[in-house]
Design an enzyme around this catalytic site. Sequence first.
Site, PDB file in Angstrom:
ATOM      1  N   ASP A 176      40.481  71.211  51.869  1.00 47.69           N
ATOM      2  CA  ASP A 176      39.081  71.416  52.531  1.00 47.69           C
ATOM      3  C   ASP A 176      37.710  72.263  52.270  1.00 47.69           C
ATOM      4  O   ASP A 176      37.962  73.390  51.829  1.00 47.69           O
ATOM      5  CB  ASP A 176      39.740  71.556  54.600  1.00 47.69           C
ATOM      6  CG  ASP A 176      38.108  71.188  55.215  1.00 47.69           C
ATOM      7  OD1 ASP A 176      38.407  69.949  55.861  1.00 47.69           O
ATOM      8  OD2 ASP A 176      37.491  71.789  55.323  1.00 47.69           O
ATOM      9  N   ASN A 184      25.621  70.827  54.192  1.00 44.50           N
ATOM     10  CA  ASN A 184      24.943  70.002  54.892  1.00 44.50           C
ATOM     11  C   ASN A 184      23.379  70.383  55.741  1.00 44.50           C
ATOM     12  O   ASN A 184      22.220  69.732  55.610  1.00 44.50           O
ATOM     13  CB  ASN A 184      25.431  68.654  56.156  1.00 44.50           C
ATOM     14  CG  ASN A 184      26.332  68.290  55.069  1.00 44.50           C
ATOM     15  OD1 ASN A 184      25.719  67.908  54.112  1.00 44.50           O
ATOM     16  ND2 ASN A 184      27.229  67.822  55.958  1.00 44.50           N
ATOM     17  N   HIS A 189      21.911  66.600  54.073  1.00 42.19           N
ATOM     18  CA  HIS A 189      23.013  65.465  54.373  1.00 42.19           C
ATOM     19  C   HIS A 189      23.169  65.415  52.957  1.00 42.19           C
ATOM     20  O   HIS A 189      24.499  65.220  51.522  1.00 42.19           O
ATOM     21  CB  HIS A 189      22.683  64.119  55.169  1.00 42.19           C
ATOM     22  CG  HIS A 189      24.337  64.293  55.512  1.00 42.19           C
ATOM     23  ND1 HIS A 189      24.952  62.883  54.419  1.00 42.19           N
ATOM     24  CD2 HIS A 189      25.524  64.456  56.407  1.00 42.19           C
ATOM     25  CE1 HIS A 189      26.388  62.373  55.416  1.00 42.19           C
ATOM     26  NE2 HIS A 189      26.182  63.684  56.069  1.00 42.19           N
ATOM     27  N   ASP A 193      26.423  64.907  49.932  1.00 45.76           N
ATOM     28  CA  ASP A 193      27.100  63.610  49.270  1.00 45.76           C
ATOM     29  C   ASP A 193      27.684  63.754  47.905  1.00 45.76           C
ATOM     30  O   ASP A 193      28.586  63.851  47.190  1.00 45.76           O
ATOM     31  CB  ASP A 193      26.309  62.682  49.798  1.00 45.76           C
ATOM     32  CG  ASP A 193      26.451  62.178  50.561  1.00 45.76           C
ATOM     33  OD1 ASP A 193      27.313  62.634  51.693  1.00 45.76           O
ATOM     34  OD2 ASP A 193      25.817  61.129  51.015  1.00 45.76           O
ATOM     35  N   GLU A 219      35.064  66.081  54.274  1.00 43.33           N
ATOM     36  CA  GLU A 219      35.444  67.173  53.381  1.00 43.33           C
ATOM     37  C   GLU A 219      36.969  67.391  52.817  1.00 43.33           C
ATOM     38  O   GLU A 219      37.280  69.040  52.396  1.00 43.33           O
ATOM     39  CB  GLU A 219      34.752  68.396  53.808  1.00 43.33           C
ATOM     40  CG  GLU A 219      33.960  68.282  55.097  1.00 43.33           C
ATOM     41  CD  GLU A 219      34.970  69.219  55.642  1.00 43.33           C
ATOM     42  OE1 GLU A 219      35.587  68.661  55.972  1.00 43.33           O
ATOM     43  OE2 GLU A 219      35.643  70.070  55.976  1.00 43.33           O
TER      44      GLU A 219
HETATM   45  P1  GH3 Z   1      35.888  74.926  57.739  1.00 41.06           P
HETATM   46  O1  GH3 Z   1      35.948  76.090  57.167  1.00 41.06           O
HETATM   47  O2  GH3 Z   1      36.144  75.226  58.919  1.00 41.06           O
HETATM   48  O3  GH3 Z   1      36.775  73.547  57.143  1.00 41.06           O
HETATM   49  O4  GH3 Z   1      34.528  74.459  58.480  1.00 41.06           O
HETATM   50  P2  GH3 Z   1      32.774  73.170  57.653  1.00 41.06           P
HETATM   51  O5  GH3 Z   1      31.826  73.284  58.293  1.00 41.06           O
HETATM   52  O6  GH3 Z   1      33.639  72.612  56.364  1.00 41.06           O
HETATM   53  O7  GH3 Z   1      33.991  71.765  58.957  1.00 41.06           O
HETATM   54  P3  GH3 Z   1      33.260  71.368  60.172  1.00 41.06           P
HETATM   55  O8  GH3 Z   1      34.730  70.474  60.570  1.00 41.06           O
HETATM   56  O9  GH3 Z   1      32.907  71.963  61.014  1.00 41.06           O
HETATM   57  O10 GH3 Z   1      32.061  70.155  59.131  1.00 41.06           O
HETATM   58  C1  GH3 Z   1      32.203  69.630  57.877  1.00 41.06           C
HETATM   59  C2  GH3 Z   1      31.273  68.713  58.036  1.00 41.06           C
HETATM   60  O11 GH3 Z   1      32.081  68.020  56.781  1.00 41.06           O
HETATM   61  C3  GH3 Z   1      30.764  68.255  58.878  1.00 41.06           C
HETATM   62  C4  GH3 Z   1      30.878  66.957  58.127  1.00 41.06           C
HETATM   63  O12 GH3 Z   1      29.391  66.496  58.971  1.00 41.06           O
HETATM   64  C5  GH3 Z   1      30.937  67.097  56.600  1.00 41.06           C
HETATM   65  N1  GH3 Z   1      30.941  65.701  56.594  1.00 41.06           N
HETATM   66  C6  GH3 Z   1      31.868  64.895  56.951  1.00 41.06           C
HETATM   67  N2  GH3 Z   1      31.618  64.075  55.560  1.00 41.06           N
HETATM   68  C7  GH3 Z   1      30.599  64.192  55.126  1.00 41.06           C
HETATM   69  C8  GH3 Z   1      30.125  63.057  54.060  1.00 41.06           C
HETATM   70  O13 GH3 Z   1      30.213  62.090  53.515  1.00 41.06           O
HETATM   71  N3  GH3 Z   1      29.188  63.266  53.404  1.00 41.06           N
HETATM   72  C9  GH3 Z   1      28.056  64.636  54.062  1.00 41.06           C
HETATM   73  N4  GH3 Z   1      27.207  65.202  53.429  1.00 41.06           N
HETATM   74  N5  GH3 Z   1      28.787  65.402  55.131  1.00 41.06           N
HETATM   75  C10 GH3 Z   1      29.916  65.182  55.458  1.00 41.06           C
HETATM   76 MG    MG Z   2      35.758  72.699  55.716  1.00 41.77          MG
HETATM   77 MG    MG Z   3      37.459  69.497  57.607  1.00 36.41          MG
END
Ligand code: GH3
Ligand code: MG
Ligand code: MG
Length: 295
Positions: A176, A184, A189, A193, A219
């Site tokens: 992850d 983001n 965003h 991506d 992610e």
């Molecule tokens: P951690 O180290 O604990 O994993 O922190 P994190 O910020 O990576 O984790 P968190 O779950 O808080 O946030 C994940 C983010 O990933 C939030 C979400 O908007 C983003 N995300 C998920 N899918 C996509 C995508 O398809 N595109 C984009 N740009 N962002 C995405």
């Molecule tokens: Mg993460």
């Molecule tokens: Mg995650």
Amino acid sequence: MGFFSSNNAFYSSLEMHENIMVVSSNDEVKYINKLGLKFFGVKRIDEFKTKYKQSINILFLEEEGYTNKYTFGKRWLTKISELKYKDRKIKVKLYSHIDDMEQYFYIRVAQLKKDEFLLAFCDIHDIELEKNHLRKQADFDPLTQVYNRVKFNQVFPLAISRALSFDEPFSLILFDIDHFKIINDTQGHPIGDKVLFELARSVNMKITEQDIFARWGGEEFIILAKFLTVKQAATKAEQLRRYIQGHNFGDGLTVTCSFGVTQFESKDTQKSIFQRVDDALYLAKEKGRNCVVVK
Ligand code: GH3
Ligand code: MG
Ligand code: MG
């Protein structure tokens, strides 16, 4: 031939919009209509016979989901005629002077005489290509172009049964992106991506054919590492961790990932092994991220 007064009258009635052939029960081609000749890239039937080595046998190609003459044995023409519509699809190899071509048809078979069958080939090539394309697309995540979770869940039970039957190891690597939300939030965003796409693309280049790689969600990505013990999988995860850490995701942008690794045990269910690898990833985040935890 009943209704038709002569062979000529019968054959001229076959000049329709389909490729039509008359074949004897020993697979000898007796007649091909004009459209068929054109389609097979020949001018006359004897030319067809030379090109296709006297028989239509070599026309048929094996592919899952398509009827194949070889599975039916000697009475294949009768058997094909008894199939349901959807099962009468065939894949055919066409020999041309430019390039050999593969083409999909829907086939109809009608028995004309004791020893004579009429075959009608209806061209369904474009439809089948489109269908196959869509079927393949359904396995992939649209953003990253690697397998999606649905596809991964389809192949996973096969890995379990293989591991149990052959007593072969396999491991899971779940990873992850660290603090991805910040990327983001600060870069936008669309850049987020791009990072996801580039991560999937570059990891895909690094892994081997034995690895099944999928976007698990958001992610988070997963690798099913066939034949690897937990130790070997941990080494692989560590290599990937370092590789990602040093990778340029565009304009000097860098990210890190946390990894959970575990090995399949014979008492495992799909649920229990996923729980374990998820726990390992959670611990890696707890430990401060950008590291590999084995469980
Ligand atoms: P951690 O180290 O604990 O994993 O922190 P994190 O910020 O990576 O984790 P968190 O779950 O808080 O946030 C994940 C983010 O990933 C939030 C979400 O908007 C983003 N995300 C998920 N899918 C996509 C995508 O398809 N595109 C984009 N740009 N962002 C995405
Ligand atoms: Mg993460
Ligand atoms: Mg995650």
